[in-house]
Design a protein around this motif. Sequence first.
Motif, PDB file in Angstrom:
ATOM      1  N   SER A 248       0.854  -1.184   0.000  1.00 26.27           N
ATOM      2  CA  SER A 248       0.000   0.000   0.000  1.00 26.27           C
ATOM      3  C   SER A 248       0.891   1.235   0.000  1.00 26.27           C
ATOM      4  O   SER A 248       1.962   1.243   0.605  1.00 26.27           O
ATOM      5  CB  SER A 248      -0.942   0.010   1.208  1.00 26.27           C
ATOM      6  N   ALA A 249       0.447   2.276  -0.699  1.00 24.53           N
ATOM      7  CA  ALA A 249       1.306   3.437  -0.938  1.00 24.53           C
ATOM      8  C   ALA A 249       1.753   4.110   0.349  1.00 24.53           C
ATOM      9  O   ALA A 249       2.887   4.542   0.485  1.00 24.53           O
ATOM     10  CB  ALA A 249       0.585   4.434  -1.846  1.00 24.53           C
ATOM     11  N   GLU A 250       0.848   4.235   1.305  1.00 28.45           N
ATOM     12  CA  GLU A 250       1.182   4.884   2.584  1.00 28.45           C
ATOM     13  C   GLU A 250       1.693   3.869   3.604  1.00 28.45           C
ATOM     14  O   GLU A 250       1.832   4.182   4.789  1.00 28.45           O
ATOM     15  CB  GLU A 250      -0.054   5.610   3.143  1.00 28.45           C
ATOM     16  N   ASP A 251       1.934   2.647   3.140  1.00 27.75           N
ATOM     17  CA  ASP A 251       2.411   1.553   3.995  1.00 27.75           C
ATOM     18  C   ASP A 251       1.498   1.303   5.184  1.00 27.75           C
ATOM     19  O   ASP A 251       1.947   0.962   6.273  1.00 27.75           O
ATOM     20  CB  ASP A 251       3.850   1.814   4.483  1.00 27.75           C
ATOM     21  N   VAL A 252       0.195   1.499   4.978  1.00 28.40           N
ATOM     22  CA  VAL A 252      -0.763   1.184   6.043  1.00 28.40           C
ATOM     23  C   VAL A 252      -0.667  -0.295   6.401  1.00 28.40           C
ATOM     24  O   VAL A 252      -0.767  -0.688   7.566  1.00 28.40           O
ATOM     25  CB  VAL A 252      -2.205   1.554   5.622  1.00 28.40           C
ATOM     26  N   LEU A 253      -0.432  -1.147   5.381  1.00 28.56           N
ATOM     27  CA  LEU A 253      -0.293  -2.583   5.636  1.00 28.56           C
ATOM     28  C   LEU A 253       0.879  -2.870   6.563  1.00 28.56           C
ATOM     29  O   LEU A 253       0.758  -3.603   7.546  1.00 28.56           O
ATOM     30  CB  LEU A 253      -0.075  -3.324   4.313  1.00 28.56           C
TER      31      LEU A 253
ATOM     32  N   LYS B  50       2.400  -0.807   8.585  1.00 31.47           N
ATOM     33  CA  LYS B  50       2.182  -0.208   9.902  1.00 31.47           C
ATOM     34  C   LYS B  50       1.195  -1.038  10.727  1.00 31.47           C
ATOM     35  O   LYS B  50       1.345  -1.172  11.938  1.00 31.47           O
ATOM     36  CB  LYS B  50       1.688   1.231   9.737  1.00 31.47           C
ATOM     37  N   ALA B  51       0.183  -1.603  10.037  1.00 32.03           N
ATOM     38  CA  ALA B  51      -0.779  -2.458  10.739  1.00 32.03           C
ATOM     39  C   ALA B  51      -0.089  -3.720  11.255  1.00 32.03           C
ATOM     40  O   ALA B  51      -0.355  -4.179  12.376  1.00 32.03           O
ATOM     41  CB  ALA B  51      -1.930  -2.826   9.812  1.00 32.03           C
ATOM     42  N   ALA B  52       0.806  -4.292  10.433  1.00 30.07           N
ATOM     43  CA  ALA B  52       1.548  -5.485  10.861  1.00 30.07           C
ATOM     44  C   ALA B  52       2.451  -5.157  12.051  1.00 30.07           C
ATOM     45  O   ALA B  52       2.548  -5.929  13.016  1.00 30.07           O
ATOM     46  CB  ALA B  52       2.370  -6.026   9.701  1.00 30.07           C
ATOM     47  N   GLU B  53       3.093  -3.976  12.002  1.00 32.65           N
ATOM     48  CA  GLU B  53       3.958  -3.548  13.106  1.00 32.65           C
ATOM     49  C   GLU B  53       3.144  -3.358  14.384  1.00 32.65           C
ATOM     50  O   GLU B  53       3.536  -3.813  15.467  1.00 32.65           O
ATOM     51  CB  GLU B  53       4.661  -2.246  12.729  1.00 32.65           C
ATOM     52  N   LEU B  54       1.977  -2.726  14.240  1.00 32.23           N
ATOM     53  CA  LEU B  54       1.115  -2.509  15.406  1.00 32.23           C
ATOM     54  C   LEU B  54       0.620  -3.842  15.959  1.00 32.23           C
ATOM     55  O   LEU B  54       0.548  -4.030  17.189  1.00 32.23           O
ATOM     56  CB  LEU B  54      -0.069  -1.622  15.007  1.00 32.23           C
ATOM     57  N   GLY B  55       0.307  -4.785  15.068  1.00 34.27           N
ATOM     58  CA  GLY B  55      -0.160  -6.102  15.510  1.00 34.27           C
ATOM     59  C   GLY B  55       0.872  -6.822  16.357  1.00 34.27           C
ATOM     60  O   GLY B  55       0.533  -7.449  17.369  1.00 34.27           O
ATOM     61  N   LYS B  56       2.149  -6.714  15.961  1.00 30.97           N
ATOM     62  CA  LYS B  56       3.215  -7.349  16.743  1.00 30.97           C
ATOM     63  C   LYS B  56       3.325  -6.724  18.131  1.00 30.97           C
ATOM     64  O   LYS B  56       3.564  -7.415  19.130  1.00 30.97           O
ATOM     65  CB  LYS B  56       4.540  -7.225  15.996  1.00 30.97           C
ATOM     66  N   MET B  57       3.145  -5.412  18.200  1.00 32.36           N
ATOM     67  CA  MET B  57       3.222  -4.733  19.498  1.00 32.36           C
ATOM     68  C   MET B  57       2.046  -5.109  20.389  1.00 32.36           C
ATOM     69  O   MET B  57       2.212  -5.266  21.609  1.00 32.36           O
ATOM     70  CB  MET B  57       3.272  -3.212  19.290  1.00 32.36           C
ATOM     71  N   VAL B  58       0.877  -5.252  19.801  1.00 34.49           N
ATOM     72  CA  VAL B  58      -0.292  -5.687  20.575  1.00 34.49           C
ATOM     73  C   VAL B  58      -0.051  -7.090  21.135  1.00 34.49           C
ATOM     74  O   VAL B  58      -0.353  -7.372  22.305  1.00 34.49           O
ATOM     75  CB  VAL B  58      -1.565  -5.662  19.696  1.00 34.49           C
ATOM     76  N   ASP B  59       0.516  -7.969  20.291  1.00 33.42           N
ATOM     77  CA  ASP B  59       0.841  -9.322  20.756  1.00 33.42           C
ATOM     78  C   ASP B  59       1.841  -9.271  21.906  1.00 33.42           C
ATOM     79  O   ASP B  59       1.730 -10.029  22.883  1.00 33.42           O
ATOM     80  CB  ASP B  59       1.417 -10.156  19.606  1.00 33.42           C
ATOM     81  N   ARG B  60       2.814  -8.392  21.808  1.00 35.23           N
ATOM     82  CA  ARG B  60       3.834  -8.287  22.864  1.00 35.23           C
ATOM     83  C   ARG B  60       3.202  -7.831  24.178  1.00 35.23           C
ATOM     84  O   ARG B  60       3.527  -8.341  25.255  1.00 35.23           O
ATOM     85  CB  ARG B  60       4.928  -7.298  22.420  1.00 35.23           C
TER      86      ARG B  60
ATOM     87  N   MET C 257       2.924   2.917  19.335  1.00 33.63           N
ATOM     88  CA  MET C 257       1.602   2.328  19.132  1.00 33.63           C
ATOM     89  C   MET C 257       0.546   3.405  18.913  1.00 33.63           C
ATOM     90  O   MET C 257      -0.344   3.264  18.063  1.00 33.63           O
ATOM     91  CB  MET C 257       1.215   1.436  20.315  1.00 33.63           C
ATOM     92  N   VAL C 258       0.650   4.492  19.657  1.00 30.17           N
ATOM     93  CA  VAL C 258      -0.299   5.600  19.497  1.00 30.17           C
ATOM     94  C   VAL C 258      -0.162   6.205  18.095  1.00 30.17           C
ATOM     95  O   VAL C 258      -1.160   6.482  17.416  1.00 30.17           O
ATOM     96  CB  VAL C 258      -0.080   6.672  20.585  1.00 30.17           C
ATOM     97  N   GLU C 259       1.088   6.389  17.655  1.00 35.84           N
ATOM     98  CA  GLU C 259       1.330   6.949  16.317  1.00 35.84           C
ATOM     99  C   GLU C 259       0.739   6.044  15.233  1.00 35.84           C
ATOM    100  O   GLU C 259       0.089   6.514  14.295  1.00 35.84           O
ATOM    101  CB  GLU C 259       2.835   7.107  16.078  1.00 35.84           C
ATOM    102  N   LEU C 260       0.986   4.747  15.398  1.00 35.04           N
ATOM    103  CA  LEU C 260       0.483   3.797  14.406  1.00 35.04           C
ATOM    104  C   LEU C 260      -1.036   3.714  14.423  1.00 35.04           C
ATOM    105  O   LEU C 260      -1.676   3.604  13.363  1.00 35.04           O
ATOM    106  CB  LEU C 260       1.088   2.410  14.655  1.00 35.04           C
ATOM    107  N   ALA C 261      -1.628   3.784  15.593  1.00 32.95           N
ATOM    108  CA  ALA C 261      -3.081   3.697  15.713  1.00 32.95           C
ATOM    109  C   ALA C 261      -3.768   4.866  15.025  1.00 32.95           C
ATOM    110  O   ALA C 261      -4.897   4.745  14.536  1.00 32.95           O
ATOM    111  CB  ALA C 261      -3.489   3.615  17.180  1.00 32.95           C
ATOM    112  N   LYS C 262      -3.079   6.026  14.986  1.00 34.46           N
ATOM    113  CA  LYS C 262      -3.651   7.192  14.295  1.00 34.46           C
ATOM    114  C   LYS C 262      -3.802   6.911  12.802  1.00 34.46           C
ATOM    115  O   LYS C 262      -4.700   7.429  12.140  1.00 34.46           O
ATOM    116  CB  LYS C 262      -2.760   8.418  14.507  1.00 34.46           C
ATOM    117  N   VAL C 263      -2.900   6.082  12.275  1.00 36.09           N
ATOM    118  CA  VAL C 263      -2.952   5.723  10.858  1.00 36.09           C
ATOM    119  C   VAL C 263      -3.879   4.539  10.628  1.00 36.09           C
ATOM    120  O   VAL C 263      -4.710   4.536   9.720  1.00 36.09           O
ATOM    121  CB  VAL C 263      -1.534   5.382  10.337  1.00 36.09           C
ATOM    122  N   CYS C 264      -3.763   3.517  11.486  1.00 38.28           N
ATOM    123  CA  CYS C 264      -4.435   2.233  11.242  1.00 38.28           C
ATOM    124  C   CYS C 264      -5.785   2.094  11.933  1.00 38.28           C
ATOM    125  O   CYS C 264      -6.577   1.219  11.562  1.00 38.28           O
ATOM    126  CB  CYS C 264      -3.539   1.078  11.708  1.00 38.28           C
TER     127      CYS C 264
END
Length: 430
Positions: free
Chosen positions: A148-153, A155-165, A182-189
């Motif tokens: 995805s152009a804005e790398d939402v995909l 960023k979502a994968a990165e956020l998912g790993k942090m949620v798992d952690r 996580m807050v920064e990523l959540a603003k996007v995802c």
Amino acid sequence: MSKFPLLRDNDLIFGRLLTVDEPHLIERYNKAMTAFGLKPTKLKSFQIDRTGFSPEIAEECGADYLDPNKVNRRFIILTPAQISLPVVHTAFSNTSQLMFEFMTKNQRAIDALTIKDVIYGEIEDSVSRVEDIEDLLSINQVEFKVLSAEDVLGKAAELGKMVDRLKQEPDAWRDDAMLKRMVELAKVCGDIRENALVPDQVIFRHNAYWTSHFGGLYVFIDPDVTTVISDPAAPGFRRSRPWQVSYLSIRDADAVFQFIASTGRIELPRASWIEQSGYLEHRAEMIVRGLIRDAEPDRNLSDVDKIWLQTWIHGHADLIARDGNFPFLNAAKREINLLGQLRIEDIAPQQRFLVVRARPDHPDAWLTNRLISDFVPADFVSRYIFNKQGFYRDYEGFSQAWRSHVVDVLKTTYLKDKAGFRARLYGLTD
């Protein structure tokens, strides 16, 4: 693209496409183009198909801009609405089905992602270039490489790993830097627990198909054998995997017919479907129209009706008899009315294709009807429905008068009620 204006004006080529004219969608499309190493379009409006292919942009960049090697097809998804569109440019007949399966299986992710971003990538095969039949046979499955152009995909994968952690490590909540990220990523995802942003299924089976490689080649897959039907001049013909692949020449009508009959892919001519479908009548009319084209290619056929056709048949009895197909179809109709079926083994191999259709409930029905149309080129209606590449190639060789006639026939038969026409003649339901 512009060499078919009559087809385009009548929605017989590039019909039912989606118009893209909103600036933010054009901007997103251009981000995908740039990611592919292509020049952004300057167009303020263009149309796209299910894969994101645009005829207008193809005029700028070349017809194969999303299919540079005719393998590993690129795609651009701007909106979930693309799932209902046709695929109008492809080297593989199953590209449309693969895109449909991908968009269906990952509907939630596509819905969520396209709110903010464009999805693009490749339908990746196991080969990067097709040089012989072995390259085609090595493609057993495809994987959708999704970006995805804005790398939402990402960023979502990165956020998912942090949620798992956070869930798995008791002290992870003390990591201030991680929480801030996580807050920064959540603003996007958004909340990825509610919005599925990562596609669930990206690997799909590569089943039976036609491909434009080597002048047109069919691959049919059965439990014990794979069958390739093509011109014997195709590189690798009868040499690639001879222990598991059966090779048939596209010019051997008898062998091809025996294959589709013995594997249960066709309906033999029986009264149960022949009489209610009008199939033989349709074939007979197409044969006569083809003979008219051959005899008088520049004749104006704008006022042709069934009475005119009957008059022409009577006036050209010698030509009709020499060709033999029209009398054969009339005799076949009489025999079916009398006996309920035809003895297919008594029919010349080439003529057998005139009186059969694909078994409607077989998974390869559309592909089989496409193959049958290769043996009945005079039936331009069937060619148009199942084999558009073949139809467009035929159309290039038509006179202007015949082009107009073909368009008129398609408009008054197939285009009036596509689903109804397919159901009646071919037993196919959408």
